[in-house]
Design an enzyme around this catalytic site. Structure first.
Site, PDB file in Angstrom:
ATOM      1  N   ASP A 155     -24.959 -78.204 -32.479  1.00 58.99           N
ATOM      2  CA  ASP A 155     -25.162 -76.905 -33.095  1.00 58.99           C
ATOM      3  C   ASP A 155     -26.415 -76.989 -33.966  1.00 58.99           C
ATOM      4  O   ASP A 155     -26.552 -77.923 -34.755  1.00 58.99           O
ATOM      5  CB  ASP A 155     -23.967 -76.622 -34.021  1.00 58.99           C
ATOM      6  CG  ASP A 155     -23.294 -75.315 -33.701  1.00 58.99           C
ATOM      7  OD1 ASP A 155     -23.971 -74.280 -33.806  1.00 58.99           O
ATOM      8  OD2 ASP A 155     -22.092 -75.328 -33.368  1.00 58.99           O
ATOM      9  N   HIS A 192     -14.702 -71.074 -32.004  1.00 58.29           N
ATOM     10  CA  HIS A 192     -14.164 -71.288 -33.348  1.00 58.29           C
ATOM     11  C   HIS A 192     -14.175 -70.029 -34.219  1.00 58.29           C
ATOM     12  O   HIS A 192     -13.707 -70.064 -35.348  1.00 58.29           O
ATOM     13  CB  HIS A 192     -14.979 -72.396 -34.023  1.00 58.29           C
ATOM     14  CG  HIS A 192     -16.421 -71.992 -34.202  1.00 58.29           C
ATOM     15  ND1 HIS A 192     -17.276 -71.783 -33.128  1.00 58.29           N
ATOM     16  CD2 HIS A 192     -17.137 -71.703 -35.297  1.00 58.29           C
ATOM     17  CE1 HIS A 192     -18.451 -71.403 -33.576  1.00 58.29           C
ATOM     18  NE2 HIS A 192     -18.402 -71.346 -34.893  1.00 58.29           N
ATOM     19  N   ASP A 193     -14.758 -68.961 -33.714  1.00 54.41           N
ATOM     20  CA  ASP A 193     -14.821 -67.710 -34.494  1.00 54.41           C
ATOM     21  C   ASP A 193     -13.838 -66.658 -33.989  1.00 54.41           C
ATOM     22  O   ASP A 193     -13.761 -65.565 -34.561  1.00 54.41           O
ATOM     23  CB  ASP A 193     -16.228 -67.092 -34.395  1.00 54.41           C
ATOM     24  CG  ASP A 193     -17.300 -67.921 -35.072  1.00 54.41           C
ATOM     25  OD1 ASP A 193     -16.966 -68.672 -36.009  1.00 54.41           O
ATOM     26  OD2 ASP A 193     -18.473 -67.819 -34.663  1.00 54.41           O
ATOM     27  N   GLU A 243     -26.705 -68.125 -29.492  1.00 47.80           N
ATOM     28  CA  GLU A 243     -25.640 -67.185 -29.854  1.00 47.80           C
ATOM     29  C   GLU A 243     -26.337 -65.850 -30.079  1.00 47.80           C
ATOM     30  O   GLU A 243     -27.060 -65.688 -31.065  1.00 47.80           O
ATOM     31  CB  GLU A 243     -24.933 -67.668 -31.124  1.00 47.80           C
ATOM     32  CG  GLU A 243     -23.704 -66.834 -31.427  1.00 47.80           C
ATOM     33  CD  GLU A 243     -23.189 -67.008 -32.862  1.00 47.80           C
ATOM     34  OE1 GLU A 243     -22.016 -66.723 -33.091  1.00 47.80           O
ATOM     35  OE2 GLU A 243     -23.965 -67.398 -33.747  1.00 47.80           O
ATOM     36  N   ASP A 296     -27.317 -71.390 -33.483  1.00 45.61           N
ATOM     37  CA  ASP A 296     -26.385 -70.562 -34.247  1.00 45.61           C
ATOM     38  C   ASP A 296     -27.076 -69.290 -34.730  1.00 45.61           C
ATOM     39  O   ASP A 296     -28.205 -69.321 -35.190  1.00 45.61           O
ATOM     40  CB  ASP A 296     -25.913 -71.381 -35.464  1.00 45.61           C
ATOM     41  CG  ASP A 296     -24.871 -70.649 -36.286  1.00 45.61           C
ATOM     42  OD1 ASP A 296     -23.788 -70.375 -35.749  1.00 45.61           O
ATOM     43  OD2 ASP A 296     -25.143 -70.347 -37.466  1.00 45.61           O
TER      44      ASP A 296
HETATM   45  O1  TEU Z   1     -21.539 -66.962 -36.129  1.00 45.11           O
HETATM   46  C1  TEU Z   1     -22.303 -65.783 -36.233  1.00 45.11           C
HETATM   47  C2  TEU Z   1     -21.553 -64.613 -36.686  1.00 45.11           C
HETATM   48  O2  TEU Z   1     -22.122 -63.554 -36.838  1.00 45.11           O
HETATM   49  C3  TEU Z   1     -20.136 -64.791 -37.034  1.00 45.11           C
HETATM   50  O3  TEU Z   1     -20.104 -65.013 -38.389  1.00 45.11           O
HETATM   51  C4  TEU Z   1     -19.266 -63.674 -36.707  1.00 45.11           C
HETATM   52  O4  TEU Z   1     -19.691 -62.478 -37.245  1.00 45.11           O
HETATM   53  C5  TEU Z   1     -17.907 -63.943 -37.222  1.00 45.11           C
HETATM   54  O5  TEU Z   1     -17.588 -65.280 -36.990  1.00 45.11           O
HETATM   55  C6  TEU Z   1     -16.904 -63.098 -36.538  1.00 45.11           C
HETATM   56  O6  TEU Z   1     -15.686 -63.448 -37.041  1.00 45.11           O
HETATM   57  C7  TEU Z   1     -22.118 -68.196 -36.355  1.00 45.11           C
HETATM   58  C8  TEU Z   1     -21.044 -69.273 -36.317  1.00 45.11           C
HETATM   59  O7  TEU Z   1     -20.460 -69.289 -35.052  1.00 45.11           O
HETATM   60  C9  TEU Z   1     -20.054 -69.027 -37.416  1.00 45.11           C
HETATM   61  O8  TEU Z   1     -18.997 -69.947 -37.390  1.00 45.11           O
HETATM   62  C10 TEU Z   1     -20.785 -69.112 -38.735  1.00 45.11           C
HETATM   63  O9  TEU Z   1     -19.917 -68.775 -39.769  1.00 45.11           O
HETATM   64  C11 TEU Z   1     -21.992 -68.184 -38.769  1.00 45.11           C
HETATM   65  O10 TEU Z   1     -22.800 -68.262 -37.599  1.00 45.11           O
HETATM   66  C12 TEU Z   1     -22.893 -68.538 -39.922  1.00 45.11           C
HETATM   67  O11 TEU Z   1     -23.522 -69.755 -39.668  1.00 45.11           O
END
Ligand code: TEU
Length: 558
Positions: free
Chosen positions: A97, A329-330, A256, A198
């Site tokens: 990442d 993971h989100d 992403e 990311d």
């Molecule tokens: O995610 C990008 C992002 O916009 C997310 O925060 C999303 O809006 C949210 O997870 C929805 O629930 C990336 C990573 O995947 C995330 O884990 C990080 O928190 C974020 O960037 C900040 O680095």
């Protein structure tokens, strides 16, 4: 065009929650190493490892405080080198990442930058003066509240699209770009096989910082994505990154790309002059298509999902390449969100996997998905760890909801649904750790775990192995052209894949009721082979089928 990553299956490891080897309740690199044979046996080619750099851990590693070192929670650089070597030894690859939209506020660049306005690192970040004694504008942070945080030393504000411990880097500054190039080269030179970029579509902002229009009257702050998402400059920066670094390696780059609609996608992804090899688009998992409001009611439905998937499949045909995923993971766990995690848990988890794995593109499995791990519903906010979840719960503008209402939203959508420890077995803490884990284990681990599913031939885990194995043996699964059939069916998602003189027919019942499948085709095939199904079926009639709840079938016709 043939590329190694088009024929690979990726598996995402969320290091904190995968396997703890040293008994501190936190997953670590040695834990990943001891599970490599498990991943190899599953059929995984590439491991995507979530952030492992030194971090202030406000957002579990997505707030990096040293890009050249490993977090103590996860181990040492020697552990990392060993992990990479052990992967390569098994003919597997490693994707890291790369979190460079922002750093941690504990990164030395920021610690310097905030000292005074003359500091050489000041311009690594984005600063603005107060307006009428208030924040410079009304933009709302992705993690609630304002995007601006006051810094007493310099008496002005810095920008953070995410948490206040994640100050945004200033990509208009060439020194920042050089730092990103250098740190990327450091890892590529070590031998890592690629990066997941990311939140890469947010790296350019409208530096005039105008107020965003008021769409939410109850809130002081307003969504402002149109000022920082997917701007022309983002593409320019990525072209430069490509030219200066990525083009020199045989690595894969996966962006992403939240907020990139399919009209725009080819600028990122076309094989001629795009800026990345693969991308995670978000449209197919959006709950409230179009609004981007994560905590709103979930309007996800099959029609929307099918039309988005089909649009992307068609768009990238011959021009780029899709990623295929339902979880990360989100996101909440797919079997809980799109399937049925009670009565048809096993059937629906297998059906979802079939639907995704038989499409054209590169499949991504998120840890635990292969055993059908489900959402969790902790009774108390005290048991949640995710910064996004906690900020939402405690946000001023959410005072209008009761605690029960907020917990209900959290049970459905919280990112912690995906972050409870990996369920390896029935022993204490699900075999994840021999001491109390950093986040509680899902109480269903005695029923849902790897050890049990390794024993059971009919398990979800063994079904994933079969799906992956099919992909490796039938070129039609990798190269076949996608065609939607039964376009308007309310509950069935069916499509074909065509390659040379072979047709793969993929049928998925997305409902908990029996459904009639009727394929009105004039084509006749002499060879009909059922490649896989989540029920025991004998039936070779592929044109007319009485499908059982969540039934999937895949036929090879020629
Ligand atoms: O995610 C990008 C992002 O916009 C997310 O925060 C999303 O809006 C949210 O997870 C929805 O629930 C990336 C990573 O995947 C995330 O884990 C990080 O928190 C974020 O960037 C900040 O680095």
């Amino acid at each position: 065009m043939k590329q190694w990553w088009k024929e690979s299956v990726f598996y995402q490891v969320y290091p904190r929650s995968f396997k703890d080897s040293d008994g501190d309740g936190i997953g670590d690199l040695k834990g990943v190493i001891c599970k490599l044979d498990y991943l190899k046996d599953l059929g995984v080619d590439v491991v995507w490892l979530g952030p492992i750099n030194k971090s202030s851990n406000d957002d579990n590693g997505y707030d990096v405080s040293d890009y050249y070192d490993i977090s103590n929670d996860f181990g040492t650089m020697e552990d990392f080198d060993l992990l990479l070597a052990e992967l390569h030894k098994r003919d597997m690859k490693l994707l890291m990442d790369l979190v460079v939209n922002h750093t941690s506020d504990e990164h030395k660049w920021f610690m310097e930058a905030k000292k005074n306005k003359e500091n050489p690192y000041r311009d690594y970040y984005i600063w603005r003066d107060a307006i009428n004694g208030k924040e410079p504008n009304n933009w709302e942070s992705i993690f609630n509240g304002s995007v601006w945080e006051y810094n007493p030393e310099t008496e002005d504000y810095y920008l953070h699209l995410y948490s206040k411990k994640q100050p945004d880097l200033n990509w208009t500054n060439n020194d920042v770009k050089k730092e990103v190039y250098n740190l990327s080269k450091f890892w590529l030179d070590k031998g890592v096989d690629g990066f997941r970029l990311d939140t890469i579509t947010t790296i350019s902002k409208d530096m005039n910082f105008p107020d965003a229009p008021i769409v939410n009257k109850d809130n002081k702050y307003q969504p402002a994505t149109e000022y920082y998402l997917n701007r022309q400059k983002t593409l320019d920066y990525l072209h430069e990154f490509q030219e200066n670094v990525l083009s020199k390696y045989n690595s894969v780059t996966i962006g992403e790309i939240q907020g990139v609609s399919s009209d725009h996608a080819l600028k990122y992804l076309n094989e001629e002059d795009g800026v990345m090899d693969l991308a995670f688009q978000w449209e197919h998992i959006e709950a409230t298509p179009g609004t981007g409001e994560k905590w709103d009611e979930d309007f996800w439905n099959l029609q929307h999902f099918r039309s988005v998937m089909t649009k992307w499949q068609n768009l990238l045909e011959g021009k780029g390449w899709n990623t295929l995923y339902l979880s990360n993971h989100d996101q909440p766990r797919p079997v809980s969100r799109f399937g049925d995690d009670l009565q048809y848990w096993k059937e629906s988890a297998k059906m979802l996997a079939t639907c995704i794995h038989m499409m054209k593109g590169t499949p991504f499995i998120y840890q635990g998905e292969e055993i059908g791990m489900t959402n969790v519903a902790f009774d108390s906010i005290e048991d949640y760890r995710d910064v996004e979840t906690l900020n939402m719960y405690y946000d001023e503008s959410n005072k209008k909801y009761s605690s029960e209402e907020l917990l209900k939203k959290i049970h459905e959508k919280s990112r912690d649904n995906a972050r409870t420890p990996m369920q390896w077995g029935t022993e204490e803490n699900a075999g994840f750790s021999n001491s109390e884990p950093w986040i509680k284990v899902n109480p269903n681990y005695k029923n849902i775990n790897v050890a049990e599913q390794e024993r059971d031939e009919e398990s979800i885990l063994n079904y994933y192995k079969k799906l992956i194995n099919l992909r490796k043996n039938y070129p039609v699964i990798i190269w076949g052209e996608y065609n939607l059939i039964l376009e308007n069916h309310l509950n069935i998602y069916a499509y074909t894949r065509i390659y040379k003189d072979e047709v793969l027919l993929v049928i998925n019942n997305f409902s908990s009721f029996a459904q009639e499948f009727n394929w009105e085709t004039s084509k006749e095939f002499s060879n009909v082979e059922l490649l896989i199904s989540n029920y025991n079926v004998e039936d070779k009639d592929y044109k007319k089928i009485e499908l059982k709840p969540y039934e999937s079938r895949v036929y090879l016709l020629s």
